[in-house]
Design a protein around this motif. Structure first.
Motif, PDB file in Angstrom:
ATOM      1  N   ILE A   1       0.833  -1.202   0.000  1.00 16.76           N
ATOM      2  CA  ILE A   1       0.000   0.000   0.000  1.00 16.76           C
ATOM      3  C   ILE A   1       0.868   1.253   0.000  1.00 16.76           C
ATOM      4  CG2 ILE A   1      -1.670   1.322   1.367  1.00 16.76           C
ATOM      5  CD1 ILE A   1      -2.826  -1.357   2.313  1.00 16.76           C
ATOM      6  N   ASP A   2       1.954   1.229   0.794  1.00 20.74           N
ATOM      7  CA  ASP A   2       2.846   2.388   0.820  1.00 20.74           C
ATOM      8  C   ASP A   2       3.466   2.625  -0.547  1.00 20.74           C
ATOM      9  OD1 ASP A   2       2.335   2.826   3.469  1.00 20.74           O
ATOM     10  OD2 ASP A   2       4.118   1.767   4.209  1.00 20.74           O
ATOM     11  N   GLY A   3       3.760   1.553  -1.256  1.00 18.28           N
ATOM     12  CA  GLY A   3       4.295   1.707  -2.605  1.00 18.28           C
ATOM     13  C   GLY A   3       3.296   2.347  -3.539  1.00 18.28           C
ATOM     14  N   GLU A   4       2.039   1.981  -3.407  1.00 21.82           N
ATOM     15  CA  GLU A   4       0.997   2.581  -4.245  1.00 21.82           C
ATOM     16  C   GLU A   4       0.793   4.050  -3.889  1.00 21.82           C
ATOM     17  OE1 GLU A   4      -0.706   1.297  -6.750  1.00 21.82           O
ATOM     18  OE2 GLU A   4       0.370  -0.615  -6.630  1.00 21.82           O
ATOM     19  N   LEU A   5       0.833   4.358  -2.555  1.00 17.56           N
ATOM     20  CA  LEU A   5       0.638   5.742  -2.132  1.00 17.56           C
ATOM     21  C   LEU A   5       1.780   6.655  -2.570  1.00 17.56           C
ATOM     22  CD1 LEU A   5      -0.736   5.189   1.504  1.00 17.56           C
ATOM     23  CD2 LEU A   5      -2.014   6.033  -0.477  1.00 17.56           C
TER      24      LEU A   5
ATOM     25  N   GLY B   1       0.556  11.083  -9.336  1.00 17.72           N
ATOM     26  CA  GLY B   1      -0.623  11.059 -10.188  1.00 17.72           C
ATOM     27  C   GLY B   1      -1.741  10.207  -9.648  1.00 17.72           C
ATOM     28  N   LEU B   2      -1.670   9.837  -8.364  1.00 12.87           N
ATOM     29  CA  LEU B   2      -2.714   8.999  -7.771  1.00 12.87           C
ATOM     30  C   LEU B   2      -3.930   9.872  -7.478  1.00 12.87           C
ATOM     31  CD1 LEU B   2      -3.188   6.056  -6.742  1.00 12.87           C
ATOM     32  CD2 LEU B   2      -2.540   6.894  -4.472  1.00 12.87           C
TER      33      LEU B   2
ATOM     34  N   ASP C   1      -8.609   7.080  -5.049  1.00 15.64           N
ATOM     35  CA  ASP C   1      -7.753   5.898  -4.843  1.00 15.64           C
ATOM     36  C   ASP C   1      -6.888   6.051  -3.591  1.00 15.64           C
ATOM     37  OD1 ASP C   1      -8.784   4.753  -7.105  1.00 15.64           O
ATOM     38  OD2 ASP C   1      -7.152   5.429  -8.420  1.00 15.64           O
ATOM     39  N   ARG C   2      -6.428   7.264  -3.343  1.00 17.43           N
ATOM     40  CA  ARG C   2      -5.598   7.480  -2.160  1.00 17.43           C
ATOM     41  C   ARG C   2      -6.394   7.212  -0.883  1.00 17.43           C
ATOM     42  NH1 ARG C   2      -0.851   9.884  -1.247  1.00 17.43           N
ATOM     43  NH2 ARG C   2      -0.718  10.473  -3.460  1.00 17.43           N
ATOM     44  N   ARG C   3      -7.669   7.718  -0.866  1.00 17.14           N
ATOM     45  CA  ARG C   3      -8.497   7.486   0.316  1.00 17.14           C
ATOM     46  C   ARG C   3      -8.759   5.999   0.522  1.00 17.14           C
ATOM     47  NH1 ARG C   3     -11.220  12.176  -1.453  1.00 17.14           N
ATOM     48  NH2 ARG C   3     -12.779  10.885  -2.513  1.00 17.14           N
TER      49      ARG C   3
ATOM     50  N   ARG D   1      -5.225   0.579   4.641  1.00 18.35           N
ATOM     51  CA  ARG D   1      -4.084   0.526   5.571  1.00 18.35           C
ATOM     52  C   ARG D   1      -4.562   0.624   7.012  1.00 18.35           C
ATOM     53  NH1 ARG D   1       0.297   2.938   8.060  1.00 18.35           N
ATOM     54  NH2 ARG D   1       2.360   2.327   7.241  1.00 18.35           N
ATOM     55  N   ASP D   2      -5.540   1.520   7.284  1.00 19.87           N
ATOM     56  CA  ASP D   2      -6.084   1.645   8.645  1.00 19.87           C
ATOM     57  C   ASP D   2      -6.741   0.352   9.098  1.00 19.87           C
ATOM     58  OD1 ASP D   2      -5.181   4.224   8.798  1.00 19.87           O
ATOM     59  OD2 ASP D   2      -7.092   5.128   8.159  1.00 19.87           O
TER      60      ASP D   2
END
Length: 378
Positions: free
Chosen positions: A161-165, A169-170, A174-176, A182-183
């Protein structure tokens, strides 16, 4: 590599046991052999005493250690009744008499040591290591294995997930979603009672700070081990890092290998203890390496046999009393053996017995480190 090391340990143990079977025949005696048997006093007319069967050629050189390998480990006959009472109450007399030639009537120290190791292994296999400590250790290892598997799985997801965040350009949506995921993983970790999964930056900061320094040694070891497992310390040595990774991933397997290797490498206690015996009598020309070898081997044999007796008594109502008595008798036994074997004064034997207690602890620690190194290197 580990398989080779373990094979060597097993081969040495088996070789010691195999060569403990003695042939009564031997080569001719050396020219400086005594005229009378050192064991029974009979006049000698060959390489062996015709009365008791002991070799005429006995010596106290380092090479003489090999001669003790030829005593029968499973053919004790009447020797057991000559040896055990002295080993229990007058260990110094037994050690001194064996060193100075009375060997036909006693079990050789190495044969007794091998017998004690085999008996210890057999008893522990039948009744277990004993008490709540052994059961608690096994339970803790199993729980750590389960927890580590869950932790590693969740950590892998957090890293993903950290890699995606971290990607540019995200979109905000998608970030939320990723942050929510992650939470959820963090809450799941808290619910399951495992350590909170952390990002790579958090782990890097923790590694830079180092583990906390505590006053309690036990807590320090536990905290340091947890620090290494949480932060995946890189030592720079590939096989050490690989071993640590496997050890923390499956401590139950490491515990099993420690128990198995303790039997294979039990003989290593002897060479580990010899330097400490030399420190008790530094630069003394009266005593040789062979003398220290006999002392150490008889002493370790007694401790193993005492452990077996206490372990069996722990199955009865006398367990606590037996444990208390054994803890008191161990230093007293060391004192009596030092005083009798080396003809030390009371004060000298007391001082050396005190030092020997600490030296024994160091030898056991080195032995456990050896077992741990062999265990995690697999």
């Amino acid at each position: 590599m580990t398989g080779d090391i373990e094979a060597i340990g097993g081969a040495v143990t088996a070789g010691l046991a195999a060569r403990a079977v003695e042939s009564r025949r031997g080569g001719p005696a050396h020219g400086d052999a005594p005229l009378r048997c050192l064991n029974c006093g009979t006049s000698l007319a060959g390489s062996h005493c015709h009365h008791c069967g002991q070799r005429a050629d006995v010596h106290r050189s380092f090479g003489a250690i090999g001669h003790d390998l030829v005593h029968a480990i499973f053919h004790f006959e009447g020797k057991i009744w000559n040896t055990l009472p002295l080993l229990t109450w007058r260990p110094g007399d037994l050690t001194r008499r064996y060193i100075h030639g009375e060997r036909a009537r006693f079990i050789s120290p190495l044969a007794l040591f091998l017998f004690a190791v085999f008996l210890t292994y057999a008893v522990l296999a039948m009744v277990g290591s004993g008490g709540g400590f052994g059961e608690g250790l096994n339970k803790a290892a199993a729980e750590q294995t389960r927890t580590t598997a869950i932790k590693d799985s969740m950590q892998a997801e957090v890293d993903r997930i950290d890699g995606e965040l971290a990607k540019t350009g995200l979109s905000a949506t998608d970030r939320r979603e990723l942050e929510t995921e992650r939470d959820v993983l963090q809450k799941s970790a808290d619910y399951l009672g495992v350590a909170r999964s952390r990002s790579k930056s958090e782990r890097a900061a923790d590694r830079a700070a180092g583990p906390p320094v505590l006053d309690d040694p036990v807590s320090q070891v536990t905290t340091s081990a947890d620090f290494i497992s949480r932060n995946k310390i890189d030592t720079g040595v590939p096989f050490i890092d690989h071993g640590l990774k496997k050890a923390f991933a499956n401590p139950q397997l490491v515990l099993y290998k420690l128990q198995a290797n303790a039997y294979k490498f039990a003989w290593a206690l002897i060479p580990l203890s010899l330097p400490f015996m030399w420190l008790l009598f530094p630069f003394s020309r009266r005593f040789h390496t062979y003398d220290h070898f006999v002392f150490v081997t008889y002493s370790i044999s007694f401790m193993l046999l005492l452990f077996i007796v206490v372990r069996l008594l722990n199955l009865t109502i006398f367990g606590d009393l037996a444990t208390f008595f054994a803890m008191l008798y161990v230093p007293f036994h060391m004192y009596r053996q030092l005083r009798g074997a080396y003809r030390s004064s009371r004060f000298g034997a007391l001082v050396r017995a005190t030092l020997l207690l600490f030296f024994s602890l160091f030898a056991v620690i080195w032995f456990m480190l050896l077992l741990l190194a062999v265990g995690i290197s697999g």
